[in-house]
Structure formats: structure tokens, C-alpha cells
Design a protein around this motif. Structure first.
Motif, PDB file in Angstrom:
ATOM      1  N   ALA A  33       0.821  -1.206   0.000  1.00  0.00           N
ATOM      2  CA  ALA A  33       0.000   0.000   0.000  1.00  0.00           C
ATOM      3  C   ALA A  33       0.857   1.258   0.000  1.00  0.00           C
ATOM      4  N   VAL A  34       1.950   1.246   0.750  1.00  0.00           N
ATOM      5  CA  VAL A  34       2.839   2.409   0.799  1.00  0.00           C
ATOM      6  C   VAL A  34       3.482   2.638  -0.564  1.00  0.00           C
ATOM      7  N   VAL A  35       3.969   1.573  -1.197  1.00  0.00           N
ATOM      8  CA  VAL A  35       4.634   1.707  -2.496  1.00  0.00           C
ATOM      9  C   VAL A  35       3.649   2.174  -3.561  1.00  0.00           C
ATOM     10  N   SER A  36       2.371   1.818  -3.402  1.00  0.00           N
ATOM     11  CA  SER A  36       1.385   2.208  -4.411  1.00  0.00           C
ATOM     12  C   SER A  36       1.206   3.719  -4.496  1.00  0.00           C
ATOM     13  N   PHE A  37       1.639   4.446  -3.475  1.00  0.00           N
ATOM     14  CA  PHE A  37       1.528   5.908  -3.494  1.00  0.00           C
ATOM     15  C   PHE A  37       2.843   6.588  -3.875  1.00  0.00           C
ATOM     16  N   TRP A  38       3.867   5.810  -4.195  1.00  0.00           N
ATOM     17  CA  TRP A  38       5.137   6.398  -4.611  1.00  0.00           C
ATOM     18  C   TRP A  38       5.005   6.997  -6.009  1.00  0.00           C
ATOM     19  N   GLU A  39       5.865   7.930  -6.274  1.00  0.00           N
ATOM     20  CA  GLU A  39       5.859   8.594  -7.581  1.00  0.00           C
ATOM     21  C   GLU A  39       6.670   7.790  -8.576  1.00  0.00           C
ATOM     22  N   PHE A  40       6.099   7.592  -9.763  1.00  0.00           N
ATOM     23  CA  PHE A  40       6.783   6.837 -10.812  1.00  0.00           C
ATOM     24  C   PHE A  40       6.832   7.686 -12.074  1.00  0.00           C
ATOM     25  N   THR A  41       8.046   7.910 -12.582  1.00  0.00           N
ATOM     26  CA  THR A  41       8.233   8.804 -13.729  1.00  0.00           C
ATOM     27  C   THR A  41       8.287   8.060 -15.049  1.00  0.00           C
TER      28      THR A  41
END
Length: 285
Positions: A33-41
Motif C-alpha cells: 500500500a505504501v509503495v502504491s503511493f510512490w511517484e513513478f516517472t
């Protein structure tokens, strides 16, 4: 002191299980869940808090069609396993007179599941391929002139493979429910003049509903996250959310994969809760 120990004993007994659940279920889900909110460029990911992954997920036509295709697989596999599994379980429970034979025949149903899932999927290739045994047989008896291409590397093949893999998860709980039915209820219904279909509709089917619900939960949870069968039997021609997540992980799109995983978890939980609201399975547990 003894009274204090007795009050703590139940908590101490559940502590090991609680720790295991937290370590291997809750904590991994929290990390996802935490990683799902990380920014991905598109090239890298950065620890941050953004809804972009979820926004792109719900705004993507490809992703939405993939979810619909997954729901199609779930519905078809559930229906096929129920239509095949219920008669098998019913036959074992009501038409095999001795318990020893019931257990033996049930174990025979499990023999195919003693081998690897991948091997069982690969075994369909020489049967369903263009030059496979099924096409050769149909051409040989004159039913078709050209090989049937939809038998392999298609949605049909994916559904067939999943039914083959997971039908035991429908048979087992239904068989357990049918074995729990008091035979005196069936006899009483027959003595009151109920027909065979009437006995099944009014007595056997309602009492076996918890087994159907448990089997349905197994099928839904297994098929929703399936990707191996989709890859092997679909041959790149079929799509599912599990396969999409695998592809995203393979291309190091971890935030997008995590967002898809969380949505998939939420959808699966909704389906399971819906089944539990329709049928009370506590009597089977």
C-alpha cells in the motif's frame, strides 16, 4: 497468581499466530500500500505520496478492459466448476454407499493435483494444438475440415485450464456439506410425498449452500490473481489483472503494480464479502 495466569493464558495462546499473521500478511500488504503511493516517472520511482498511480489506473481503458476480462474468467470458471463439481460431490455423497469407497473415490479426484500446475497446463498443448489429438480426431471422423484454432491460446483455453486446476476446490467443500446432511431429513421429505427433484430443491440444495459458498470463495480468490495459466494457455492472446501486475513488475513499474494489487485486493474482498452476506458459512467452520 493462578487467576492472573488464567486470564493471560488465552492471549498467550494466540500470540504466535498473531505474530505470524502480522509478519507474513499484514506487514507485506502495508508495504504494498505504501509503495502504491510512490511517484513513478516511467524510468524511476521516488518515495512520495501521490494518487497518480490510481488515477492512471482508473483512467486507462486497457486496465478497465483487463478487469472486465478478469471478471469474465471468474464468472465462467465459477460456473463451470459448480456445474461439474456439484454432480461429482452429489454422486460421492448420495450414490456411493460405503464410506470407504467415498473416501477412495474422492482421493482419486485429487490425483491430478499431485503434480505441478505448470506440468498440467503444458499437458494440454499436445491435446488442443492445431496438430493435437483433439483436432486430429475431429478431422478424422469428418466433423471438421480445418483445425480449430480456438482450442489453444485463447480465452477458452484459459478457462479450461483454470477449471482443470481449481475444480477440486469446489468439489471438496460441497462434498463436505453434503456428507453433513442428516439422511433422516431426506427420508422424511420422501415419506411426505416429495419428488426426487423436490427433495433436492427443498432439502439438499439449501443445506449444501454453505459448501457452495466456500467453494465459490476459493474459486474467486484463486482466479482473480491468476497469471500463470493466462500466460501458458493464453499464449499472449488473453489478459488478466494478475498477468498485468506480473508484466508491470517485470518492467520495474513497482508503484503501478502495487496500485493494481491494492485495487485487486479490494475488489476480491468485496466479492468475498458479497458471498458471505448471501450465505451463512459459519455452520461449516
Amino acid at each position: 497468581m493462578d487467576q492472573h495466569w488464567k486470564s493471560l493464558k488465552p492471549y498467550l495462546l494466540v500470540t504466535p499466530q498473531t505474530i505470524l499473521i502480522l509478519m507474513f500478511l499484514v506487514v507485506p500488504i502495508v508495504f504494498i500500500a505504501v509503495v502504491s503511493f510512490w511517484e513513478f516517472t516511467g524510468y524511476s520511482m521516488t518515495p512520495a505520496f501521490t494518487f497518480q498511480n490510481y488515477t492512471s489506473l482508473f483512467s486507462s481503458d486497457v486496465t478497465l478492459r483487463t478487469y472486465l476480462n478478469t471478471f469474465k474468467f471468474v464468472g465462467l470458471v465459477w460456473l463451470a466448476t459448480l456445474l461439474i463439481g456439484y454432480p461429482v460431490a452429489y454422486f460421492l455423497a448420495f450414490h456411493v454407499p460405503k464410506l470407504q469407497w467415498q473416501v477412495l473415490l474422492f482421493l482419486l479426484c485429487t490425483i491430478p493435483f499431485w503434480t505441478s500446475n505448470i506440468i498440467r497446463m503444458i499437458s494440454w498443448v499436445p491435446l488442443l494444438g492445431k496438430e493435437g489429438l483433439v483436432n486430429q480426431l475431429l478431422i478424422g471422423v469428418g466433423l471438421i475440415q480445418q483445425p480449430l484454432e480456438f482450442l489453444l491460446y485463447s480465452d477458452f483455453a484459459v478457462v479450461l485450464g483454470m477449471v482443470h486446476l481449481y475444480i477440486i476446490f469446489m468439489i471438496a467443500p460441497i462434498f463436505n456439506s453434503l456428507m453433513r446432511i442428516d439422511r433422516n431429513l431426506v427420508t422424511a421429505a420422501e415419506d411426505m410425498g416429495a419428488s426426487g427433484f423436490g427433495v433436492f430443491r427443498e432439502v439438499i440444495l439449501p443445506l449444501s449452500a454453505p459448501g457452495i459458498a466456500i467453494g465459490s470463495i476459493f474459486i474467486v480468490t484463486l482466479v482473480m490473481g491468476e497469471f500463470v495459466t493466462v500466460r501458458l494457455m493464453g499464449g499472449g492472446q488473453a489478459a488478466s489483472i494478475g498477468k498485468l501486475i506480473q508484466t508491470q513488475i517485470g518492467s520495474v513499474q513497482y508503484p503501478l503494480a502495487a496500485a493494481n494489487a491494492m485495487v485487486l485486493l479490494g475488489v476480491t474482498l468485496v466479492l468475498v464479502v458479497g458471498i458471505l452476506r448471501v450465505v451463512n458459512i459459519r455452520k461449516e467452520l
